[in-house]
Design a protein around this motif. Structure first.
Motif, PDB file in Angstrom:
ATOM      1  N   THR A 152       0.823  -1.217   0.000  1.00  0.00           N
ATOM      2  CA  THR A 152       0.000   0.000   0.000  1.00  0.00           C
ATOM      3  C   THR A 152       0.856   1.265   0.000  1.00  0.00           C
ATOM      4  OG1 THR A 152      -0.117  -0.156   2.416  1.00  0.00           O
ATOM      5  CG2 THR A 152      -1.917  -1.154   1.159  1.00  0.00           C
ATOM      6  N   ASP A 153       2.094   1.167   0.475  1.00  0.00           N
ATOM      7  CA  ASP A 153       2.974   2.339   0.516  1.00  0.00           C
ATOM      8  C   ASP A 153       3.929   2.365  -0.676  1.00  0.00           C
ATOM      9  OD1 ASP A 153       4.441   0.129   1.272  1.00  0.00           O
ATOM     10  OD2 ASP A 153       5.581   1.201   2.812  1.00  0.00           O
ATOM     11  N   PHE A 154       3.461   1.880  -1.832  1.00  0.00           N
ATOM     12  CA  PHE A 154       4.299   1.859  -3.025  1.00  0.00           C
ATOM     13  C   PHE A 154       4.788   3.263  -3.360  1.00  0.00           C
ATOM     14  CE2 PHE A 154       4.662   2.521  -7.616  1.00  0.00           C
ATOM     15  CZ  PHE A 154       5.630   1.574  -7.922  1.00  0.00           C
ATOM     16  N   GLY A 155       6.088   3.359  -3.641  1.00  0.00           N
ATOM     17  CA  GLY A 155       6.673   4.634  -4.000  1.00  0.00           C
ATOM     18  C   GLY A 155       6.999   5.539  -2.835  1.00  0.00           C
ATOM     19  N   SER A 156       6.873   5.042  -1.608  1.00  0.00           N
ATOM     20  CA  SER A 156       7.178   5.861  -0.439  1.00  0.00           C
ATOM     21  C   SER A 156       8.676   6.109  -0.334  1.00  0.00           C
ATOM     22  CB  SER A 156       6.675   5.177   0.838  1.00  0.00           C
ATOM     23  OG  SER A 156       7.367   3.956   1.054  1.00  0.00           O
ATOM     24  N   VAL A 157       9.041   7.100   0.462  1.00  0.00           N
ATOM     25  CA  VAL A 157      10.454   7.449   0.627  1.00  0.00           C
ATOM     26  C   VAL A 157      11.241   6.268   1.189  1.00  0.00           C
ATOM     27  CG1 VAL A 157      12.073   8.977   1.802  1.00  0.00           C
ATOM     28  CG2 VAL A 157       9.922   9.886   0.908  1.00  0.00           C
ATOM     29  N   SER A 158      10.647   5.555   2.143  1.00  0.00           N
ATOM     30  CA  SER A 158      11.352   4.427   2.767  1.00  0.00           C
ATOM     31  C   SER A 158      11.617   3.317   1.757  1.00  0.00           C
ATOM     32  CB  SER A 158      10.544   3.893   3.953  1.00  0.00           C
ATOM     33  OG  SER A 158       9.255   3.463   3.534  1.00  0.00           O
ATOM     34  N   ASN A 159      10.644   3.032   0.892  1.00  0.00           N
ATOM     35  CA  ASN A 159      10.834   1.993  -0.117  1.00  0.00           C
ATOM     36  C   ASN A 159      11.911   2.389  -1.125  1.00  0.00           C
ATOM     37  OD1 ASN A 159       8.906   0.236   0.915  1.00  0.00           O
ATOM     38  ND2 ASN A 159       7.247   1.130  -0.284  1.00  0.00           N
ATOM     39  N   LEU A 160      11.859   3.628  -1.570  1.00  0.00           N
ATOM     40  CA  LEU A 160      12.862   4.102  -2.518  1.00  0.00           C
ATOM     41  C   LEU A 160      14.253   4.136  -1.899  1.00  0.00           C
ATOM     42  CD1 LEU A 160      10.884   7.008  -4.228  1.00  0.00           C
ATOM     43  CD2 LEU A 160      11.286   4.701  -5.104  1.00  0.00           C
ATOM     44  N   LEU A 161      14.320   4.505  -0.610  1.00  0.00           N
ATOM     45  CA  LEU A 161      15.602   4.526   0.088  1.00  0.00           C
ATOM     46  C   LEU A 161      16.174   3.120   0.195  1.00  0.00           C
ATOM     47  CD1 LEU A 161      17.767   6.046   1.679  1.00  0.00           C
ATOM     48  CD2 LEU A 161      16.371   5.741   3.738  1.00  0.00           C
ATOM     49  N   LEU A 162      15.318   2.149   0.505  1.00  0.00           N
ATOM     50  CA  LEU A 162      15.764   0.761   0.603  1.00  0.00           C
ATOM     51  C   LEU A 162      16.274   0.265  -0.748  1.00  0.00           C
ATOM     52  CD1 LEU A 162      16.041  -1.894   2.156  1.00  0.00           C
ATOM     53  CD2 LEU A 162      13.631  -2.360   1.657  1.00  0.00           C
ATOM     54  N   GLY A 163      15.567   0.609  -1.822  1.00  0.00           N
ATOM     55  CA  GLY A 163      16.010   0.214  -3.152  1.00  0.00           C
ATOM     56  C   GLY A 163      17.336   0.839  -3.523  1.00  0.00           C
ATOM     57  N   LEU A 164      17.518   2.113  -3.168  1.00  0.00           N
ATOM     58  CA  LEU A 164      18.769   2.804  -3.478  1.00  0.00           C
ATOM     59  C   LEU A 164      19.942   2.203  -2.705  1.00  0.00           C
ATOM     60  CD1 LEU A 164      17.571   6.529  -3.578  1.00  0.00           C
ATOM     61  CD2 LEU A 164      18.424   5.162  -5.497  1.00  0.00           C
ATOM     62  N   ILE A 165      19.719   1.867  -1.442  1.00  0.00           N
ATOM     63  CA  ILE A 165      20.782   1.258  -0.640  1.00  0.00           C
ATOM     64  C   ILE A 165      21.209  -0.079  -1.239  1.00  0.00           C
ATOM     65  CG2 ILE A 165      21.309   0.206   1.599  1.00  0.00           C
ATOM     66  CD1 ILE A 165      19.558   2.350   2.894  1.00  0.00           C
ATOM     67  N   THR A 166      20.231  -0.879  -1.644  1.00  0.00           N
ATOM     68  CA  THR A 166      20.536  -2.182  -2.241  1.00  0.00           C
ATOM     69  C   THR A 166      21.282  -2.019  -3.557  1.00  0.00           C
ATOM     70  OG1 THR A 166      18.510  -3.092  -1.249  1.00  0.00           O
ATOM     71  CG2 THR A 166      19.541  -4.361  -3.014  1.00  0.00           C
ATOM     72  N   LEU A 167      20.810  -1.106  -4.404  1.00  0.00           N
ATOM     73  CA  LEU A 167      21.462  -0.874  -5.694  1.00  0.00           C
ATOM     74  C   LEU A 167      22.877  -0.337  -5.500  1.00  0.00           C
ATOM     75  CD1 LEU A 167      21.386  -0.710  -8.770  1.00  0.00           C
ATOM     76  CD2 LEU A 167      20.324   1.550  -8.559  1.00  0.00           C
ATOM     77  N   ALA A 168      23.041   0.615  -4.571  1.00  0.00           N
ATOM     78  CA  ALA A 168      24.361   1.190  -4.313  1.00  0.00           C
ATOM     79  C   ALA A 168      25.330   0.127  -3.802  1.00  0.00           C
ATOM     80  CB  ALA A 168      24.249   2.332  -3.316  1.00  0.00           C
ATOM     81  N   THR A 169      24.831  -0.781  -2.970  1.00  0.00           N
ATOM     82  CA  THR A 169      25.685  -1.856  -2.450  1.00  0.00           C
ATOM     83  C   THR A 169      26.198  -2.727  -3.588  1.00  0.00           C
ATOM     84  OG1 THR A 169      24.450  -1.897  -0.365  1.00  0.00           O
ATOM     85  CG2 THR A 169      25.785  -3.831  -0.901  1.00  0.00           C
ATOM     86  N   CYS A 170      25.309  -3.087  -4.511  1.00  0.00           N
ATOM     87  CA  CYS A 170      25.721  -3.915  -5.654  1.00  0.00           C
ATOM     88  C   CYS A 170      26.769  -3.204  -6.503  1.00  0.00           C
ATOM     89  CB  CYS A 170      24.501  -4.262  -6.509  1.00  0.00           C
ATOM     90  SG  CYS A 170      23.286  -5.336  -5.710  1.00  0.00           S
ATOM     91  N   LEU A 171      26.536  -1.928  -6.790  1.00  0.00           N
ATOM     92  CA  LEU A 171      27.459  -1.183  -7.645  1.00  0.00           C
ATOM     93  C   LEU A 171      28.820  -0.974  -6.973  1.00  0.00           C
ATOM     94  CD1 LEU A 171      25.029   1.517  -9.105  1.00  0.00           C
ATOM     95  CD2 LEU A 171      25.880  -0.552 -10.224  1.00  0.00           C
ATOM     96  N   LEU A 172      28.794  -0.565  -5.696  1.00  0.00           N
ATOM     97  CA  LEU A 172      30.045  -0.314  -4.985  1.00  0.00           C
ATOM     98  C   LEU A 172      30.841  -1.603  -4.795  1.00  0.00           C
ATOM     99  CD1 LEU A 172      28.811   2.247  -2.303  1.00  0.00           C
ATOM    100  CD2 LEU A 172      30.214   2.715  -4.324  1.00  0.00           C
TER     101      LEU A 172
END
Length: 251
Positions: free
Chosen positions: A180-200
């Protein structure tokens, strides 16, 4: 006079053997690579089931599938993937390639099955999968005859179209899936952290560790998700810690 024994040469155990069919990989290095493959496969195996279930109706009553029913379907998906993988490794008659191919749920039919489930209920989806599976399996047995009339550009176009259609799946998952909270700041932040971890990880890791970026992203993302309160195991645990898959669970 000396007696010399001829020893059969044994292939050296090396990380480079990951790219060889019968190569031997050190156990300490094989475990993280295998774990990464299994965890990455979980997403592609379970996501189609969850997408179809989100549109499913039970007997046309308009009631969504319960958590216990969805859990049973997820169990069946993983169980069937395991059987398919074993059949690829150890062929039965003409079924199987004798190659380490990990089988799983396909996104190819998600759109069609979602439409069927929304209009006719999930039991109709099961019937469609059974009939479609028999038809597709029969075509596979005679592939050497009909594949000659299909040019490579046709197969390439189909695969490319499927890849493009999965962009929306990745974008939705990045934003929180069907929550229900699709697109929320917390969800986007979690996605960014995961993506950044993979790239770094891919940028700074050395040697074979560089290829474990997906595993690093999964672990870090999951730990962060726990602290953010986004990990809910109630649905998975609704059938108990250990449970056998049910055949045709939707009545």
């Amino acid at each position: 006079m000396t007696n010399e024994k001829k020893e059969t040469p044994v292939a050296a155990v090396s990380t480079e053997n990951i790219y060889r069919l019968n190569g031997r990989v050190p156990l300490g290095k094989a475990i993280p690579f295998g774990l990464q493959h299994v965890l990455a496969m979980f997403v592609s195996n379970l996501a189609p089931v969850l997408i179809v279930c989100s549109a499913a109706l039970v007997r046309g009553s308009g009631e969504p599938l319960t958590g216990a029913e969805i859990t049973q379907l997820l169990q069946c998906a993983m169980f069937a993937a395991g059987i398919g993988t074993c059949m690829q490794l150890y062929p039965i008659w003409k079924i199987g390639s004798r190659l380490p191919i990990v089988m799983g749920v396909s996104f190819t039919f998600v759109t069609v099955l979602s439409t069927i489930s929304a209009n006719y209920g999930y039991p109709a989806v099961i019937g469609a999968v059974l009939i479609g599976g028999l038809f597709e399996g029969t075509l596979g047995l005679f592939a050497k005859y009909w594949r000659k009339i299909i040019s490579p550009i046709v197969a390439a176009s189909v695969v490319t179209a499927i890849g493009f259609s999965l962009f929306t799946v990745g974008a939705r998952s990045f934003g929180g899936g069907y929550a229900t909270d699709f697109g929320s700041v917390s969800n986007l932040l979690l996605g960014l952290i995961t993506l950044a971890t993979c790239l770094l990880w891919n940028m700074f890791a050395k040697g074979y560790l560089k290829q474990l970026s997906v595993l690093a992203g999964l672990i870090v993302g999951y730990i962060v998700a726990i602290f953010m309160g986004k990990v809910d195991l109630s649905m998975i645990m609704s059938g108990g810690i250990v449970a056998l898959p049910h055949l045709l669970p939707i009545k």
